[in-house]
Design a protein around this motif. Structure first.
Motif, PDB file in Angstrom:
ATOM      1  N   ILE A 224       0.794  -1.212   0.000  1.00  0.00           N
ATOM      2  CA  ILE A 224       0.000   0.000   0.000  1.00  0.00           C
ATOM      3  C   ILE A 224       0.832   1.270   0.000  1.00  0.00           C
ATOM      4  CG2 ILE A 224      -0.226  -0.050   2.506  1.00  0.00           C
ATOM      5  CD1 ILE A 224      -2.734   1.385  -0.041  1.00  0.00           C
ATOM      6  N   ASN A 225       2.015   1.263   0.604  1.00  0.00           N
ATOM      7  CA  ASN A 225       2.818   2.483   0.650  1.00  0.00           C
ATOM      8  C   ASN A 225       4.283   2.274   0.249  1.00  0.00           C
ATOM      9  OD1 ASN A 225       3.574   1.056   2.866  1.00  0.00           O
ATOM     10  ND2 ASN A 225       2.950   2.589   4.383  1.00  0.00           N
ATOM     11  N   TYR A 226       4.571   1.161  -0.358  1.00  0.00           N
ATOM     12  CA  TYR A 226       5.919   0.959  -0.899  1.00  0.00           C
ATOM     13  C   TYR A 226       5.892  -0.168  -1.926  1.00  0.00           C
ATOM     14  CZ  TYR A 226       6.362  -3.098   2.276  1.00  0.00           C
ATOM     15  OH  TYR A 226       6.188  -4.285   2.918  1.00  0.00           O
ATOM     16  N   LEU A 227       6.980  -0.216  -2.714  1.00  0.00           N
ATOM     17  CA  LEU A 227       7.167  -1.283  -3.694  1.00  0.00           C
ATOM     18  C   LEU A 227       8.452  -2.026  -3.373  1.00  0.00           C
ATOM     19  CD1 LEU A 227       6.318   0.183  -7.243  1.00  0.00           C
ATOM     20  CD2 LEU A 227       5.205  -1.728  -6.099  1.00  0.00           C
ATOM     21  N   THR A 228       8.375  -3.348  -3.308  1.00  0.00           N
ATOM     22  CA  THR A 228       9.593  -4.155  -3.252  1.00  0.00           C
ATOM     23  C   THR A 228      10.004  -4.428  -4.685  1.00  0.00           C
ATOM     24  OG1 THR A 228       8.896  -5.201  -1.193  1.00  0.00           O
ATOM     25  CG2 THR A 228      10.639  -6.297  -2.444  1.00  0.00           C
ATOM     26  N   VAL A 229      11.268  -4.092  -5.014  1.00  0.00           N
ATOM     27  CA  VAL A 229      11.742  -4.209  -6.388  1.00  0.00           C
ATOM     28  C   VAL A 229      12.868  -5.227  -6.448  1.00  0.00           C
ATOM     29  CG1 VAL A 229      11.054  -1.847  -6.879  1.00  0.00           C
ATOM     30  CG2 VAL A 229      13.389  -2.302  -6.110  1.00  0.00           C
ATOM     31  N   SER A 230      13.298  -5.547  -7.673  1.00  0.00           N
ATOM     32  CA  SER A 230      14.350  -6.545  -7.850  1.00  0.00           C
ATOM     33  C   SER A 230      15.579  -6.149  -7.049  1.00  0.00           C
ATOM     34  CB  SER A 230      14.707  -6.666  -9.331  1.00  0.00           C
ATOM     35  OG  SER A 230      15.072  -5.428  -9.873  1.00  0.00           O
ATOM     36  N   GLY A 231      16.169  -7.152  -6.402  1.00  0.00           N
ATOM     37  CA  GLY A 231      17.274  -6.906  -5.496  1.00  0.00           C
ATOM     38  C   GLY A 231      16.835  -6.810  -4.053  1.00  0.00           C
ATOM     39  N   GLY A 232      15.496  -6.807  -3.817  1.00  0.00           N
ATOM     40  CA  GLY A 232      14.965  -6.784  -2.461  1.00  0.00           C
ATOM     41  C   GLY A 232      14.774  -5.408  -1.865  1.00  0.00           C
ATOM     42  N   GLU A 233      15.139  -4.349  -2.603  1.00  0.00           N
ATOM     43  CA  GLU A 233      15.019  -2.990  -2.089  1.00  0.00           C
ATOM     44  C   GLU A 233      13.543  -2.596  -1.980  1.00  0.00           C
ATOM     45  OE1 GLU A 233      16.724   1.491  -3.167  1.00  0.00           O
ATOM     46  OE2 GLU A 233      16.978  -0.194  -4.547  1.00  0.00           O
ATOM     47  N   LYS A 234      13.218  -1.830  -0.939  1.00  0.00           N
ATOM     48  CA  LYS A 234      11.860  -1.331  -0.751  1.00  0.00           C
ATOM     49  C   LYS A 234      11.855   0.178  -0.973  1.00  0.00           C
ATOM     50  CE  LYS A 234      10.431  -4.962   2.495  1.00  0.00           C
ATOM     51  NZ  LYS A 234       9.910  -5.285   3.837  1.00  0.00           N
ATOM     52  N   LEU A 235      11.065   0.622  -1.953  1.00  0.00           N
ATOM     53  CA  LEU A 235      10.987   2.037  -2.283  1.00  0.00           C
ATOM     54  C   LEU A 235       9.664   2.602  -1.802  1.00  0.00           C
ATOM     55  CD1 LEU A 235      12.384   1.963  -5.941  1.00  0.00           C
ATOM     56  CD2 LEU A 235      13.624   2.421  -3.818  1.00  0.00           C
ATOM     57  N   ASP A 236       9.734   3.662  -0.994  1.00  0.00           N
ATOM     58  CA  ASP A 236       8.531   4.295  -0.469  1.00  0.00           C
ATOM     59  C   ASP A 236       7.714   4.926  -1.582  1.00  0.00           C
ATOM     60  OD1 ASP A 236       9.199   3.616   2.123  1.00  0.00           O
ATOM     61  OD2 ASP A 236      10.284   5.497   2.490  1.00  0.00           O
ATOM     62  N   VAL A 237       6.400   4.714  -1.536  1.00  0.00           N
ATOM     63  CA  VAL A 237       5.486   5.335  -2.489  1.00  0.00           C
ATOM     64  C   VAL A 237       4.266   5.838  -1.708  1.00  0.00           C
ATOM     65  CG1 VAL A 237       4.175   5.088  -4.618  1.00  0.00           C
ATOM     66  CG2 VAL A 237       6.214   3.675  -4.250  1.00  0.00           C
ATOM     67  N   PRO A 238       4.161   7.150  -1.456  1.00  0.00           N
ATOM     68  CA  PRO A 238       2.972   7.677  -0.778  1.00  0.00           C
ATOM     69  C   PRO A 238       1.705   7.296  -1.544  1.00  0.00           C
ATOM     70  CG  PRO A 238       4.698   9.336  -0.848  1.00  0.00           C
ATOM     71  CD  PRO A 238       5.164   8.207  -1.709  1.00  0.00           C
ATOM     72  N   THR A 239       0.644   7.075  -0.829  1.00  0.00           N
ATOM     73  CA  THR A 239      -0.590   6.572  -1.445  1.00  0.00           C
ATOM     74  C   THR A 239      -1.180   7.536  -2.464  1.00  0.00           C
ATOM     75  OG1 THR A 239      -1.870   7.481   0.404  1.00  0.00           O
ATOM     76  CG2 THR A 239      -1.162   5.180   0.554  1.00  0.00           C
ATOM     77  N   GLU A 240      -0.926   8.856  -2.309  1.00  0.00           N
ATOM     78  CA  GLU A 240      -1.503   9.847  -3.217  1.00  0.00           C
ATOM     79  C   GLU A 240      -0.599  10.128  -4.423  1.00  0.00           C
ATOM     80  OE1 GLU A 240      -4.627  11.173  -2.756  1.00  0.00           O
ATOM     81  OE2 GLU A 240      -4.725   9.702  -1.118  1.00  0.00           O
ATOM     82  N   THR A 241       0.460   9.355  -4.607  1.00  0.00           N
ATOM     83  CA  THR A 241       1.378   9.577  -5.730  1.00  0.00           C
ATOM     84  C   THR A 241       0.662   9.347  -7.058  1.00  0.00           C
ATOM     85  OG1 THR A 241       3.273   8.849  -4.408  1.00  0.00           O
ATOM     86  CG2 THR A 241       3.541   8.842  -6.804  1.00  0.00           C
ATOM     87  N   PRO A 242       0.756  10.322  -8.007  1.00  0.00           N
ATOM     88  CA  PRO A 242       0.152  10.106  -9.324  1.00  0.00           C
ATOM     89  C   PRO A 242       0.868   8.981 -10.073  1.00  0.00           C
ATOM     90  CG  PRO A 242       0.594  12.433  -8.944  1.00  0.00           C
ATOM     91  CD  PRO A 242       1.303  11.682  -7.867  1.00  0.00           C
ATOM     92  N   VAL A 243       0.093   8.169 -10.770  1.00  0.00           N
ATOM     93  CA  VAL A 243       0.635   7.090 -11.585  1.00  0.00           C
ATOM     94  C   VAL A 243       0.064   7.249 -12.997  1.00  0.00           C
ATOM     95  CG1 VAL A 243       0.857   4.604 -11.914  1.00  0.00           C
ATOM     96  CG2 VAL A 243       0.753   5.556  -9.594  1.00  0.00           C
ATOM     97  N   TYR A 244       0.942   7.328 -13.990  1.00  0.00           N
ATOM     98  CA  TYR A 244       0.514   7.482 -15.370  1.00  0.00           C
ATOM     99  C   TYR A 244       0.680   6.155 -16.085  1.00  0.00           C
ATOM    100  CZ  TYR A 244       0.776  12.429 -14.232  1.00  0.00           C
ATOM    101  OH  TYR A 244       0.596  13.651 -13.640  1.00  0.00           O
ATOM    102  N   GLN A 245      -0.422   5.679 -16.661  1.00  0.00           N
ATOM    103  CA  GLN A 245      -0.404   4.390 -17.352  1.00  0.00           C
ATOM    104  C   GLN A 245      -1.486   4.387 -18.426  1.00  0.00           C
ATOM    105  OE1 GLN A 245      -1.448   0.958 -14.930  1.00  0.00           O
ATOM    106  NE2 GLN A 245      -0.301  -0.435 -16.242  1.00  0.00           N
ATOM    107  N   ASP A 246      -1.129   3.921 -19.605  1.00  0.00           N
ATOM    108  CA  ASP A 246      -2.086   3.790 -20.713  1.00  0.00           C
ATOM    109  C   ASP A 246      -2.829   5.094 -20.987  1.00  0.00           C
ATOM    110  OD1 ASP A 246      -1.406   1.116 -21.012  1.00  0.00           O
ATOM    111  OD2 ASP A 246      -2.903   0.466 -19.556  1.00  0.00           O
TER     112      ASP A 246
END
Length: 799
Positions: free
Chosen positions: A309-331
């Motif tokens: 809900i508030n972060y992404l686990t990415v390749s390598g195991g790192e966790k990157l914080d992502v605030p819930t209100e962050t805009p996401v552009y897709q399609d």
């Protein structure tokens, strides 16, 4: 600073630890062109903008001839066109203003229009006039004369509205114009003397600079006077969108919640621009002529392993914080992270975009490409087993292992990738057999696998194959030419074809490291070495070090090394014809050289200054799947594996030339300092001019043995006129390329690219060959062997 330089920076310096800009420099600003003969990205981008504005149309076909010069007539046409007055030239064509520009001259309309267009500037050659371009003062224009840098800049300054009253006076007619042009940024990227001819490429850069420069007293760039505009920053959603009238290849952007689509006649922009915040540069028809990415902030591309809900686990195991209100552009639409995170799947790529202060501004998720990126020939027979990659394309070419091939050259378990832009099917038979040691981040999401200590990226085409195996199985990875895993089969179905050089083997444990012949990179983009414990120890380990081997593994942390089974040459190598014993070499032939038990080093044909190499100097010849010679190992033929200089010795008692000494170590000093000490029993006199090269054999943790040495031969009384240089800059960065020749009374001998120059009197090294030649017209040259044996001049000494 000019607007162009503020917005045309191609990569943002990552100010936060771990952030990397992902837009390639050539792609980021659209620095590409419809002209196919331009290699410089800056010139390519400038020429493309001018093409779209109708200022240039090349020299025919898709050629621009960037290194060619311009006549005054050709430049006059460009100046008129960049002012938007090209359609007025025809009405001026039948006038005669200059006696050498008659009505039938192709450029008469442009020249007459330029000579009649008031600008309010001083004459370019000291006269006084208010016209755009002037004649020579004798009623002629000189339409065929090559235009100079000062003349071109003066005309551009007049177009920008700079007259005599705006330019500081000086001792020359051009001085004030050049000084002011430099101040306002017009000449940025082009540095020439005032009377130098200016090339077409340099002219394109100046005209592009002018488009982004504000006219005298103006608030907006000159581009706006042509009806063009520079939009505020927006996020690029697509560089291949479709407009309402079904025009494809359009640019789609979003600013806030406003989505816009713009047509373009530009050559296709690179897809890596998608997700970037940038300004669009438009022409008067509101078509995109350039894209200039933002110069603030950083961006990073990651692969999703697990969304929360508030972060992404990415390749390598790192966790990157992502605030819930962050805009996401897709399609083509904007949503909030809290609304889409639950649908993010493992393996999806996401672009993180940060502000200059490190705050996450937005995420961009590229549109998934459903097309195959790689394929494996699981069976061969009639037709192309990779037809699914090429789709409906016809006229494509096949390149296997870097050499032009045909469908008949494709074998079972070959791997292919397809470059749609160049219509090239790249085929590889590179395979690596070993124990399946590890997978990351999990067997369900196998983004990378580890074999022989190397972690290689896995393509989606291999997911299904890899699911059939478990950790500890012996597998054969089917690799693309750049080392990505495209498929996986059992070791009983296909064997390793990976060839490498043994860089080291511990004589006590047998632990070996191998550098692949074809460079492979890990998931972080770093070059890898293959490693494991071999069966070679003691003396056998020493003999395997430096050898070319095929590499495989059948046990965890163990490596099997099989020395290549090829033999020496059966005939002479003809360097110019590229034949060995009359047999043509493969286009992608690999050349290696070693001295004694020294490490094999990759060399090029430019280092083989001799016309032929006898079979006695060729220790190994290998062939590819089609029987073509693709590997040659030479035995000390170029002399380039030696370090040359003045001998420094650690002497104990011995005798040489009636002088008592005996070396325990040997090193050389040259313009790069002192070389490493090599353990030696050779009788070498301190202060002599020699070359030395190291063996792979060691006597302790810090010293290698001397593999071989050569005492240099000398020719004195050589004058600076005896040197014939070819324009290649000498220095340590290009030691393998001869920089010219020296003619003596009995030979013509090449000069090594890293030739060292020494003053015997001052005991100082010169910084360059030119310094040594300028110091004295009587020099002594030292060479390693005759020209017929591939020798080169290694040292130049003056008194």
């Amino acid at each position: 600073m000019k607007l162009k330089r503020l917005i045309a920076s191609l990569l943002v310096v990552a100010t936060l630890c771990g952030l990397t800009a992902v837009v390639p420099a050539s792609a980021a600003s659209g620095r590409a062109s419809a002209f196919t003969d331009i290699s410089d990205p800056q010139v390519a981008g400038a020429a493309e903008i001018l093409r779209l504005l109708g200022v240039v149309n090349g020299t025919g076909g898709s050629s621009f001839n960037p290194s060619g010069t311009l006549t005054r007539a050709e430049f006059c046409k460009m100046a008129v066109e960049v002012m938007g007055k090209g359609n007025e030239a025809a009405a001026q064509a039948n006038r005669t203003i200059f006696k050498d520009v008659k009505g039938g001259n192709w450029a008469s309309g442009y020249i007459n229009l330029a000579a009649s267009t008031p600008i309010g500037a001083a004459g370019e050659e000291g006269g006084s006039s208010d016209m755009l371009m002037m004649g020579k003062g004798d009623a002629t224009f000189g339409p065929g004369d090559v235009i100079t840098f000062a003349q071109a800049v003066t005309v551009m300054m007049r177009i920008l509205g700079y007259g005599a009253k705006d330019i500081a006076t000086g001792s020359s007619w051009y001085g004030g114009y050049l000084a002011t042009a430099n101040t306002i940024g017009l000449t940025e990227g082009v540095s020439l003397s005032w009377d130098s001819p200016i090339t077409r490429g340099q002219t394109a850069i100046l005209f592009e600079n002018m488009l982004y420069t504000k006219p005298n007293g103006g608030k907006d760039p000159y581009l706006t006077t042509l009806g063009g505009k520079i939009l505020d920053e927006a996020i690029i959603l697509s560089v291949d969108a479709t407009t309402a009238d079904n025009t494809t290849g359009a640019i789609q952007t979003i600013a806030g919640e406003t989505v816009s689509v713009y047509k373009t006649d530009h050559v296709p922009f690179d897809a890596s621009l998608c997700g970037v915040r940038a300004k669009l540069v438009l022409d008067k028809e509101e078509k995109v002529i350039a894209i200039t990415p933002s110069t603030s902030g950083s961006q990073r591309t990651v692969t999703v392993v697990a969304p929360e809900i508030n972060y992404l686990t990415v390749s390598g195991g790192e966790k990157l914080d992502v605030p819930t209100e962050t805009p996401v552009y897709q399609d083509g639409v904007m949503k909030l992270y809290k609304d889409i995170y639950i649908n993010l799947k493992a393996g999806v790529q996401v672009n993180f975009h940060y502000s200059a202060t490190g705050k996450l501004e937005y995420l961009f998720i590229p549109t998934a490409d459903t097309a195959e990126t790689a394929a494996v020939a699981k069976a061969t027979g009639s037709g192309n087993p990779f037809s699914s990659l090429v789709g409906g394309d016809t006229g494509y070419r096949i390149v296997k292992n870097g050499v032009t091939a045909s469908i008949a050259d494709i074998r079972q378990y070959d791997v292919a990738t397809y470059d749609k832009t160049t219509k090239t099917l790249h085929v590889s038979d590179l395979r690596l057999t070993g124990v399946y040691e590890n997978v990351s981040p999990s067997p369900a999401t196998p983004l990378s696998v580890t074999v022989l200590g190397a972690t290689l990226p896995v393509l989606s085409s291999a997911y299904e194959d890899l699911a059939k195996f478990k950790i500890g199985d012996i597998v054969t990875l089917l690799l693309t030419a750049d080392g990505q895993v495209a498929g996986v089969v059992s070791s009983s179905e296909a064997k390793s074809t990976t060839v490498g050089t043994v860089t080291s083997i511990d004589k006590d444990t047998g632990y070996a490291e191998i550098k692949p012949l074809l460079e492979l990179k890990d998931t972080a983009g770093k070059l890898i070495t293959l490693q494991g414990t071999s069966s070679y120890k003691g003396d056998s380990a020493a003999k395997m070090t430096g050898q070319l081997v095929t590499v495989s593994s059948s046990k965890v942390k163990q490596v099997t090394l099989s020395r290549l089974s090829g033999s020496g040459a059966s005939g002479t190598l003809d360097v110019n014809k590229r034949t060995l014993g009359g047999e043509a070499l493969a286009d992608n032939v690999y050349l290696y050289e070693r001295v004694g038990n020294g490490a094999p080093a990759s060399i090029t044909f430019s280092q083989l200054t001799r016309a032929t190499v006898p079979s006695s100097k060729i220790s190994y010849v290998g062939k590819d799947y089609a029987g073509r010679i693709n590997i040659i190992v030479f035995d000390d033929v170029t002399g380039d594996q030696y370090t040359y200089g003045i001998a420094e010795t650690d002497q104990i008692e011995g005798t040489f030339n009636s002088e008592k000494f005996y070396n325990s170590t040997i090193a050389v000093e040259n313009n790069n300092g002192k070389s490493a000490d090599l353990v030696s029993g050779a009788a070498i006199k301190a202060g002599s001019y020699i070359g030395i090269t190291a063996s792979l054999d060691t006597v302790n943790s810090s010293n290698n043995r001397l593999a071989n040495w050569v005492e240099l031969k000398s020719v004195s009384g050589v004058s600076r006129a005896d040197f014939e240089l070819n324009g290649v800059t000498p220095g340590k960065d290009n030691p393998t390329t001869p920089i010219g020749t020296i003619t003596t009374s009995n030979m013509i001998i090449p000069i090594a690219g890293n030739v060292a120059c020494y003053n015997r009197t001052t005991k100082k090294w010169f910084a360059s060959l030119d310094e040594a030649r300028a110091y004295s017209n009587s020099l002594t040259i030292y060479y390693d062997r005759t020209p017929e044996e591939g020798g080169k001049v290694r040292l130049v000494v003056v008194e």
